[in-house]
Motif scaffolding. Structure first.
Motif, PDB file in Angstrom:
ATOM      1  N   LEU A  67      -1.806 128.159  23.477  1.00  0.00           N
ATOM      2  CA  LEU A  67      -2.851 128.744  23.277  1.00  0.00           C
ATOM      3  C   LEU A  67      -2.606 130.017  22.869  1.00  0.00           C
ATOM      4  CD1 LEU A  67      -4.719 128.478  26.755  1.00  0.00           C
ATOM      5  CD2 LEU A  67      -5.460 127.552  24.550  1.00  0.00           C
ATOM      6  N   VAL A  68      -3.011 130.070  21.403  1.00  0.00           N
ATOM      7  CA  VAL A  68      -2.815 131.424  20.519  1.00  0.00           C
ATOM      8  C   VAL A  68      -3.556 132.430  20.761  1.00  0.00           C
ATOM      9  CG1 VAL A  68      -2.444 132.324  18.265  1.00  0.00           C
ATOM     10  CG2 VAL A  68      -1.357 130.119  18.804  1.00  0.00           C
ATOM     11  N   VAL A  69      -3.246 133.573  21.377  1.00  0.00           N
ATOM     12  CA  VAL A  69      -4.166 134.673  21.681  1.00  0.00           C
ATOM     13  C   VAL A  69      -4.028 135.551  20.415  1.00  0.00           C
ATOM     14  CG1 VAL A  69      -4.812 136.547  23.294  1.00  0.00           C
ATOM     15  CG2 VAL A  69      -3.579 134.591  24.182  1.00  0.00           C
ATOM     16  N   GLY A  70      -5.586 135.792  19.902  1.00  0.00           N
ATOM     17  CA  GLY A  70      -5.728 136.653  18.665  1.00  0.00           C
ATOM     18  C   GLY A  70      -6.583 137.876  19.122  1.00  0.00           C
ATOM     19  N   GLU A  71      -6.299 139.007  18.751  1.00  0.00           N
ATOM     20  CA  GLU A  71      -7.089 140.181  19.237  1.00  0.00           C
ATOM     21  C   GLU A  71      -8.201 140.138  17.751  1.00  0.00           C
ATOM     22  OE1 GLU A  71      -7.178 145.251  19.623  1.00  0.00           O
ATOM     23  OE2 GLU A  71      -5.299 144.104  19.283  1.00  0.00           O
ATOM     24  N   MET A  72      -9.451 140.295  17.895  1.00  0.00           N
ATOM     25  CA  MET A  72     -10.325 140.278  16.759  1.00  0.00           C
ATOM     26  C   MET A  72     -10.327 141.509  16.350  1.00  0.00           C
ATOM     27  SD  MET A  72     -13.234 137.681  18.755  1.00  0.00           S
ATOM     28  CE  MET A  72     -13.341 138.329  20.120  1.00  0.00           C
ATOM     29  N   ILE A  73      -9.968 141.878  14.961  1.00  0.00           N
ATOM     30  CA  ILE A  73     -10.011 143.116  14.708  1.00  0.00           C
ATOM     31  C   ILE A  73     -10.951 143.587  13.285  1.00  0.00           C
ATOM     32  CG2 ILE A  73      -7.645 143.490  15.124  1.00  0.00           C
ATOM     33  CD1 ILE A  73      -6.685 143.246  12.297  1.00  0.00           C
ATOM     34  N   ALA A  74     -11.564 142.548  12.912  1.00  0.00           N
ATOM     35  CA  ALA A  74     -12.847 142.486  11.984  1.00  0.00           C
ATOM     36  C   ALA A  74     -13.526 141.296  11.778  1.00  0.00           C
ATOM     37  CB  ALA A  74     -12.026 142.931  10.541  1.00  0.00           C
ATOM     38  N   GLY A  75     -14.818 141.544  11.462  1.00  0.00           N
ATOM     39  CA  GLY A  75     -15.647 140.495  11.330  1.00  0.00           C
ATOM     40  C   GLY A  75     -16.550 140.590  10.361  1.00  0.00           C
ATOM     41  N   SER A  76     -17.227 139.558   9.736  1.00  0.00           N
ATOM     42  CA  SER A  76     -18.110 139.698   8.710  1.00  0.00           C
ATOM     43  C   SER A  76     -19.019 138.281   8.741  1.00  0.00           C
ATOM     44  CB  SER A  76     -17.591 139.702   7.424  1.00  0.00           C
ATOM     45  OG  SER A  76     -16.598 138.595   6.943  1.00  0.00           O
ATOM     46  N   CYS A  77     -20.346 138.366   8.142  1.00  0.00           N
ATOM     47  CA  CYS A  77     -21.126 137.181   8.180  1.00  0.00           C
ATOM     48  C   CYS A  77     -22.034 137.308   6.996  1.00  0.00           C
ATOM     49  CB  CYS A  77     -21.840 136.900   9.526  1.00  0.00           C
ATOM     50  SG  CYS A  77     -23.099 138.048   9.944  1.00  0.00           S
ATOM     51  N   ASP A  78     -22.667 136.062   6.677  1.00  0.00           N
ATOM     52  CA  ASP A  78     -23.748 136.275   5.723  1.00  0.00           C
ATOM     53  C   ASP A  78     -24.738 137.132   6.124  1.00  0.00           C
ATOM     54  OD1 ASP A  78     -22.163 134.279   4.504  1.00  0.00           O
ATOM     55  OD2 ASP A  78     -23.820 132.638   4.543  1.00  0.00           O
ATOM     56  N   GLU A  79     -25.124 137.900   4.898  1.00  0.00           N
ATOM     57  CA  GLU A  79     -26.181 139.028   5.366  1.00  0.00           C
ATOM     58  C   GLU A  79     -27.781 138.202   5.868  1.00  0.00           C
ATOM     59  OE1 GLU A  79     -27.535 141.123   2.057  1.00  0.00           O
ATOM     60  OE2 GLU A  79     -25.804 142.151   1.521  1.00  0.00           O
ATOM     61  N   GLY A  80     -28.299 138.624   6.969  1.00  0.00           N
ATOM     62  CA  GLY A  80     -29.655 138.282   7.259  1.00  0.00           C
ATOM     63  C   GLY A  80     -29.058 137.481   8.710  1.00  0.00           C
ATOM     64  N   LEU A  81     -27.806 137.226   8.987  1.00  0.00           N
ATOM     65  CA  LEU A  81     -27.548 136.106  10.173  1.00  0.00           C
ATOM     66  C   LEU A  81     -27.056 137.046  11.489  1.00  0.00           C
ATOM     67  CD1 LEU A  81     -25.602 133.340   8.453  1.00  0.00           C
ATOM     68  CD2 LEU A  81     -28.010 133.407   9.113  1.00  0.00           C
ATOM     69  N   ARG A 138     -26.796 140.088  17.785  1.00  0.00           N
ATOM     70  CA  ARG A 138     -26.604 138.508  18.157  1.00  0.00           C
ATOM     71  C   ARG A 138     -26.124 137.841  16.741  1.00  0.00           C
ATOM     72  NH1 ARG A 138     -28.142 136.387  23.687  1.00  0.00           N
ATOM     73  NH2 ARG A 138     -28.571 138.387  24.730  1.00  0.00           N
ATOM     74  N   PHE A 139     -25.341 136.971  16.447  1.00  0.00           N
ATOM     75  CA  PHE A 139     -25.337 136.106  15.310  1.00  0.00           C
ATOM     76  C   PHE A 139     -26.362 134.908  15.481  1.00  0.00           C
ATOM     77  CE2 PHE A 139     -22.706 132.404  13.338  1.00  0.00           C
ATOM     78  CZ  PHE A 139     -23.025 132.809  12.113  1.00  0.00           C
ATOM     79  N   ASP A 140     -27.069 134.709  14.386  1.00  0.00           N
ATOM     80  CA  ASP A 140     -28.226 133.796  14.671  1.00  0.00           C
ATOM     81  C   ASP A 140     -27.529 132.280  14.122  1.00  0.00           C
ATOM     82  OD1 ASP A 140     -30.264 131.924  14.316  1.00  0.00           O
ATOM     83  OD2 ASP A 140     -31.493 133.549  13.616  1.00  0.00           O
ATOM     84  N   VAL A 141     -26.975 131.583  15.094  1.00  0.00           N
ATOM     85  CA  VAL A 141     -26.270 130.259  15.103  1.00  0.00           C
ATOM     86  C   VAL A 141     -27.296 129.292  14.826  1.00  0.00           C
ATOM     87  CG1 VAL A 141     -24.570 130.677  16.705  1.00  0.00           C
ATOM     88  CG2 VAL A 141     -26.552 129.528  17.504  1.00  0.00           C
TER      89      VAL A 141
END
Length: 194
Positions: free
Chosen positions: A137-151, A157-160
């Motif tokens: 189980l590799v533990v990673g700290e989430m340091i940046a995020g991005s998603c498509d515009e409008g999602l 919330r991210f629109d799954v």
């Protein structure tokens, strides 16, 4: 209403009862900067951390250990073929992205690339690991995020559903499902709330 009969399942097979998990493709780079991509379906988010189950003999694991960085890329339904292509075994040092007709997008805070065609990306820095069975189980700290515009909605919330996020529901013979319709049932629609 009669209750259905139950079938006992051996402990070694219980994980097959917990069948769906959003599919992700992890991108890494090795010490020489060569890109690697591989599909995964076993992870848990405990913000600001993500725990990913990675086999220690996998190139992804070696790259994470060597560089301390990785990117989780979230594909949509329209990228199903690419998931299958990056899931294949290739010689060490092979960049799977061109084979899958995917485009590297530079990371914002890490060296491994994001996948331009995918719906969302979470950049991570290695924190720790724990051996569990034949995986780590590799533990990673989430340091940046991005998603498509409008999602990413105004509600935070991210629109799954709009993204068509793909879930793996059978492994190793892959069967995928995707949330891609607006007529799904919301929890509050089926509950009597006071």
């Amino acid at each position: 209403m009669p209750k259905p009969a139950k079938t006992e399942v051996q402990a070694s097979q219980c994980s097959r009862l917990l069948t769906t998990a959003p599919c992700m493709v992890i991108t890494t780079v090795d010490a020489s900067g060569r890109v690697n991509a591989a599909a995964f379906g076993s992870y848990v988010v405990i913000s600001p951390y993500v725990l990913c189950a990675v086999w220690p003999g996998h190139e992804t694991y070696a790259n994470i250990k060597a560089t301390g960085e990785f990117v989780i890329n979230v594909p949509g339904r329209d990228q199903l073929d690419s998931i299958m292509i990056v899931s294949r075994d290739y010689p060490e040092g092979t960049n799977e992205l061109p084979r899958a007709r995917l485009t590297e997008l530079p990371g914002v805070k890490v060296k491994p690339p994001r996948i331009a065609e995918y719906k969302a990306h979470v950049e991570c820095r290695y924190v720790d690991e724990r051996k569990v069975g034949d995986h780590c189980l590799v533990v990673g700290e989430m340091i940046a995020g991005s998603c498509d515009e409008g999602l990413f909605g105004k509600d935070g919330r991210f629109d799954v559903v709009r993204a068509g996020v793909v879930h793996i529901c059978r492994y190793p013979e892959p069967v995928y499902i995707a949330a891609d319709r607006d007529d799904y049932v919301r929890g509050e629609a089926t509950m009597d709330l006071p």
